[in-house]
Every structure is written in structure tokens, then in C-alpha cells.
Write a protein that holds these residues in place. Sequence first.
Motif, PDB file in Angstrom:
ATOM      1  N   TYR A   1      93.780  32.740  74.363  1.00  0.00           N
ATOM      2  CA  TYR A   1      93.310  34.056  74.813  1.00  0.00           C
ATOM      3  C   TYR A   1      94.091  34.451  76.059  1.00  0.00           C
ATOM      4  O   TYR A   1      94.385  33.608  76.908  1.00  0.00           O
TER       5      TYR A   1
ATOM      6  N   VAL B   1      86.844  33.581  64.468  1.00  0.00           N
ATOM      7  CA  VAL B   1      86.757  32.654  65.610  1.00  0.00           C
ATOM      8  C   VAL B   1      86.263  31.244  65.223  1.00  0.00           C
ATOM      9  O   VAL B   1      86.867  30.257  65.641  1.00  0.00           O
TER      10      VAL B   1
ATOM     11  N   ARG C   1      88.658  28.222  66.189  1.00  0.00           N
ATOM     12  CA  ARG C   1      88.156  27.223  67.145  1.00  0.00           C
ATOM     13  C   ARG C   1      88.009  25.857  66.482  1.00  0.00           C
ATOM     14  O   ARG C   1      88.314  24.828  67.088  1.00  0.00           O
TER      15      ARG C   1
ATOM     16  N   GLN D   1      92.586  28.134  69.358  1.00  0.00           N
ATOM     17  CA  GLN D   1      92.253  29.375  70.043  1.00  0.00           C
ATOM     18  C   GLN D   1      93.012  29.502  71.353  1.00  0.00           C
ATOM     19  O   GLN D   1      92.982  28.613  72.207  1.00  0.00           O
TER      20      GLN D   1
ATOM     21  N   ASN E   1      91.013  24.040  66.588  1.00  0.00           N
ATOM     22  CA  ASN E   1      91.531  23.899  67.954  1.00  0.00           C
ATOM     23  C   ASN E   1      92.806  24.704  68.174  1.00  0.00           C
ATOM     24  O   ASN E   1      93.789  24.211  68.714  1.00  0.00           O
TER      25      ASN E   1
ATOM     26  N   HIS F   1      94.248  37.499  71.418  1.00  0.00           N
ATOM     27  CA  HIS F   1      93.755  36.152  71.119  1.00  0.00           C
ATOM     28  C   HIS F   1      94.238  35.756  69.733  1.00  0.00           C
ATOM     29  O   HIS F   1      94.521  36.621  68.890  1.00  0.00           O
TER      30      HIS F   1
END
Length: 344
Positions: A173, A162, A166, A171, A169, A106
Motif C-alpha cells: 500500500y 484483499v 493478504r 499486500q 502475503n 495497493h
Amino acid sequence: MATSTEKRGALAESYYERVREAHLVALWRVPETDAPEPAPAESPHVWRYDELIGLLKEACALDLGGESDRRALNAVNPGRLWGTTQSMVAGYQMVLPGESAPAHRHTPAAIRLMLSGRGYTVVEGEAVFMEPGDLVLTPGWTWHDHRNDGDETMVWLDGLDVPFVRGMNAQFYEDFEGKQLQPKLVPDNASVSRFGSGVVPSDEPAVTRHSPLTKYPYGSTLASLRRLREVKGDPEHGVSIDFVHPLTGGPVLPTMACAMQLLPPGRASQARRHTSSTVFCVTQGEGYTVVNGERMDWKHKDFFVVPSWTWYEHHATGTEDVTLFSMSDRPLLEPFGLYREQVR
Ligand code: GTQ
Ligand code: FE2
């Protein structure tokens, strides 16, 4: 007279209504824009190992956690809906003997601070063995899986960026093909062999954003702290070292900086505050931290948060040296001139 005030009030109300409908806000109605200093939403808080381990064991007994493949309890700051600070999430993860967590990657970067048991994490094909106090990196977008081949339960502190990733924007995975463990591609602990002794191989020119050294063993961390204390003549406020990228001297990850400090019993760190927020984890000893005038007691393996721009000082009690690990979002502030620090 009264009528004209009323009329003006009605006109203003209708004006603000139309401003809102146009998806605007008037600067003079947003005092936060001119806030003189940070007023973080998050609060200082301690998460206690004994309490959380009980909850993790319950998850094992109830066979919960399979939904995510990773049995981790992430700390939610009492002042937030989610996240341990505005940029980081921390929590404990438990892997039982014989268990493993399948490979995935990630964009958020992670650190592990080993607390109990032993085992290994495979990072980009390198098996990185972990013992209590060891710091292990899982930089962003690197394949990683966790394995416990031994007979002791493994528990470590996870720390990830994280909320920052996040928030931007950014992120992404991915599970490893077939949700399997990844193949070992290089010798075990290869990065420690390459970069782990304060020397770097002459033929390793490529500088990566994150440290190429995947593990910082507790034995050498503690030895460095003790040597530093000696050369400094047993300083009043203890000693602190930063974990660094061996090729740049910078932080171990582009988004998170890690450090370890040592405080002998009876000693206290200087009171300070800074714009970075910090998660501390107790790797040895016991004591307390005074945060904004309030005392938070802690002992071995507990972790706690000190928000941005909040005065704090650590005190070592007990009979043993305290070692305190810390991770902070300082690298997210420094490049933009946003890092400020004061020492009292
Ligand atoms: O162990 O890879 O606490 O991906 C959160 C996300 C741990 C992990 C967490 C993760 C992991
Ligand atoms: Fe992960």
C-alpha cells in the motif's frame, strides 16, 4: 489386558505430543485433507442498503472515518472473523458533496458498482465519471482517488480481493505524494473513448493483465441484456453477460470476474453451484434467492453472498425486470483446474 491397553494409550499420547513438538501433524488425524467436497466456513447473508446507509450517515454526523480517508463499511461474513468471502471483501462507500478521498494505490484490485449520486474516480490520471449501475475498475497497484464535486451524496459498492492478496502475503500500500489528489493526465473517460464500443484501436498492442477499459456504463449493459433477451426469445431463466477485457475476452481483473444478469418478473435462474464464491448486488428490481433451501429476500441496492459450492437460484418478484450484478473469484480457480460447476 486393561493395563496393556492403558499402556498403549499412554504411548500414543506421548507419541502425538512429540509429533506436535516437532511441528508436525499426523495425516490420519486430519480428516479435512481428504474432504470429499468443499465445506466453506462462510455463510449466505444479505446486507441491506437502507440499514447500512443509516450507519454511514451516522459516521458522517459523528465525523468518524477520517482515520482511513475512506468512509466505507466492509461486510464481515457471519461465518468469518473478517472478509465477505474467503477471497473478497465488499461494502458500501459514501462520499458527501464536496468531499474527496486522497490518491493511493495497493496491490489488491477493486471494483466499484455505483449505486447513488454521481461523481468520479480518477484512475491513473483518468477521471472516470460514475452514474448508478456503472462498473468502474481500479486494478491492482493503480493510483486512485474519489471526488464528489456535485450536490448529491455518492454511494457505491466496493469489491476488493484483499483477503486473497493478504492470504498470499502480497499486500502493498502507498499514499500518493503528500496525500493529495492525483493530476489528471489524460482526457476524461479516455479509456471509454478508446475501448468502450466493442472496437479496439489498431495501435494499442500492449495487453495488460487487467481490462484497459476502466468503466462499463449501465446504459450499455442494460441495452446488451435487453437485446440478448430478444434474440434468445425471452428465455425462461433470463440472460446473463460477462464484463470482459476487450483485448482478451477474459475477466476484467486477474482475480475477479464481473457479470450482470437480467430476470424478468416471475422468472427464476437455474439452480446452480460452483467452486467460486460470489457477491451479488441488486442494480434493479426486487426478489429473493433460495440458498441451500433457505430464502433470502432482497431489493434494489442490497448485496448478498453465495459461498462456494452452495446451491442457489434467484427469483424476480415485483413488476420490474431484475438486474443482478455479480463479482466472483472464478479467475483464481480456473487456471488451476479448480473451477467446477453444476446446474440442476
Ligand atoms: O476506495 O480505494 O472499501 O482502498 C477498501 C480499500 C475502498 C478505496 C475499500 C480501499 C478502498
Ligand atoms: Fe483504494
